[in-house]
Design an enzyme around this catalytic site. Sequence first.
Site, PDB file in Angstrom:
ATOM      1  CB  SER A   1     -13.980  -5.421   8.109  1.00  0.00           C
ATOM      2  OG  SER A   1     -12.973  -4.725   7.220  1.00  0.00           O
ATOM      3  CG  HIS A   2     -13.058  -8.325   4.911  1.00  0.00           C
ATOM      4  ND1 HIS A   2     -13.207  -6.960   5.373  1.00  0.00           N
ATOM      5  CD2 HIS A   2     -13.507  -8.560   3.913  1.00  0.00           C
ATOM      6  CE1 HIS A   2     -13.639  -6.765   4.115  1.00  0.00           C
ATOM      7  NE2 HIS A   2     -13.913  -7.687   3.583  1.00  0.00           N
TER       8      HIS A   2
ATOM      9  CG  LEU B   1      -9.041 -11.160  -4.393  1.00  0.00           C
ATOM     10  CD1 LEU B   1      -9.253 -12.671  -4.038  1.00  0.00           C
ATOM     11  CD2 LEU B   1      -9.679 -10.306  -5.040  1.00  0.00           C
TER      12      LEU B   1
ATOM     13  CB  THR C   1     -17.424  -3.822  -3.705  1.00  0.00           C
ATOM     14  OG1 THR C   1     -17.780  -5.115  -2.548  1.00  0.00           O
ATOM     15  CG2 THR C   1     -18.755  -2.490  -2.694  1.00  0.00           C
TER      16      THR C   1
ATOM     17  CG  ASP D   1      -6.853  -6.996  -1.201  1.00  0.00           C
ATOM     18  OD1 ASP D   1      -8.164  -7.122  -1.681  1.00  0.00           O
ATOM     19  OD2 ASP D   1      -6.751  -7.813  -0.061  1.00  0.00           O
TER      20      ASP D   1
ATOM     21  CD  GLU E   1     -13.588  -0.718   7.524  1.00  0.00           C
ATOM     22  OE1 GLU E   1     -13.865  -0.385   8.315  1.00  0.00           O
ATOM     23  OE2 GLU E   1     -12.736  -1.634   7.488  1.00  0.00           O
TER      24      GLU E   1
ATOM     25  CE  LYS F   1      -9.587   8.017 -14.167  1.00  0.00           C
ATOM     26  NZ  LYS F   1      -8.634   8.204 -14.537  1.00  0.00           N
TER      27      LYS F   1
ATOM     28  NE  ARG G   1      -0.194   2.122   2.180  1.00  0.00           N
ATOM     29  CZ  ARG G   1      -1.280   1.548   1.608  1.00  0.00           C
ATOM     30  NH1 ARG G   1      -1.426   1.542   0.993  1.00  0.00           N
ATOM     31  NH2 ARG G   1      -2.034   0.297   1.962  1.00  0.00           N
ATOM     32  CG  LEU G   2       6.266  -1.351  -2.351  1.00  0.00           C
ATOM     33  CD1 LEU G   2       5.859  -1.107  -3.261  1.00  0.00           C
ATOM     34  CD2 LEU G   2       7.036  -1.917  -1.286  1.00  0.00           C
ATOM     35  N   PRO G   3       1.790  -0.153  -1.698  1.00  0.00           N
ATOM     36  CG  PRO G   3       0.860  -0.240  -3.403  1.00  0.00           C
ATOM     37  CD  PRO G   3       1.780  -0.451  -2.885  1.00  0.00           C
TER      38      PRO G   3
ATOM     39  NE  ARG H   1      -3.452  -6.404   3.556  1.00  0.00           N
ATOM     40  CZ  ARG H   1      -4.625  -6.912   2.253  1.00  0.00           C
ATOM     41  NH1 ARG H   1      -4.202  -7.375   2.177  1.00  0.00           N
ATOM     42  NH2 ARG H   1      -5.595  -6.151   2.651  1.00  0.00           N
TER      43      ARG H   1
END
Length: 336
Positions: A47-48, A124, A160, A179, A189, A231, A303-305, A309
């Site tokens: 999308s980016h 980012l 956003t 991110d 999106e 939040k 899941r580890l961020p 990727r």
Amino acid sequence: MPETRTLSLAEIEDLSLRALMAAGTSEDNARPLAVATAATEADGVASHGLAYIPIYCEHVQCGKVDGRAQPVMSAPKPGVVVVDAATGFAHPAIDLGFDALIPAAREQGIAALAIRNSYNCGVLGYHTYRLAQAGLVGLGFTNAPASIAPSGGSRPVVGTNPFSLAVPGADGQPAVLIDQSASTIAKSEVMKHAREGKPIPVGWALDPDGNPTTDPAVGLKGSMAPSGGYKGVGVALLTEVMAAALTGATLGIHASPFSGTVGGPPKTGQFFIAIDPGATAGSGFSANIAELVEAIRYQEGARLPGDGRRAKRLQASQDGVGVSVATLDKIHAILA
């Protein structure tokens, strides 16, 4: 299912560069954006990625962004770097700032980079990733045109507004890469679903009256749903302070949209903090991060961020990336 064609990362970078230059962007400004576009496709954030190149080109041609801008850097205080992007692309301004930010953080232990009069910086995490590769803990913030309403309200006041954290690992790559935007999902999106005529899941966006909607076109006229309710609004406000108020950039309520041709340059901002972990934690930092990462990876299904990727980037470098034929047709039309 949209038709796709597989391109190598080098082909994506070359195609992006040529399209941007054909639209009137200088090579010095186009190249950092082309490199970032290929990396974004490699990370699986389509999308980016290449889909944004026709939009970038349109914005150069209509004057929303100055493709030939020359960013100006200053250092008003020790450990503080400021770059005026001069209504040009964010990527060359960030590159210029990082050239001073990274050595300043290594020398002093911590340094900050403020960028004003900028534009959409893409993903980012692509930028904080580079700080982690340099052995620094990288924090990044970028504001955007208002699209999130405050808690209890219905009129958007903040964007956003993503933030990112990249933590260096032992292998020279980020051990952790966070991110995320302040909204449930990135606005791009919802725009992508609108272009493709697809409904969005409940919880992505709200209509102008603040009610949930599955129609992306209606959601784009209303507001983005904040992640975690109030939040998420808090995260958006934090980022607005860091990326707009602290940089002297335009607040999201006054910034022109990143889409379409109306409104002139958005003049938004980015803010980065780079920290040398050895200056604060000594040798204990690497051991603590390794233990933290292992505690997450040890759990089945956890899941580890950043892991996703990393895997996608490796596969993309070997096999290439499937890109939309419709996007390629738009780019070829620019080059014609």
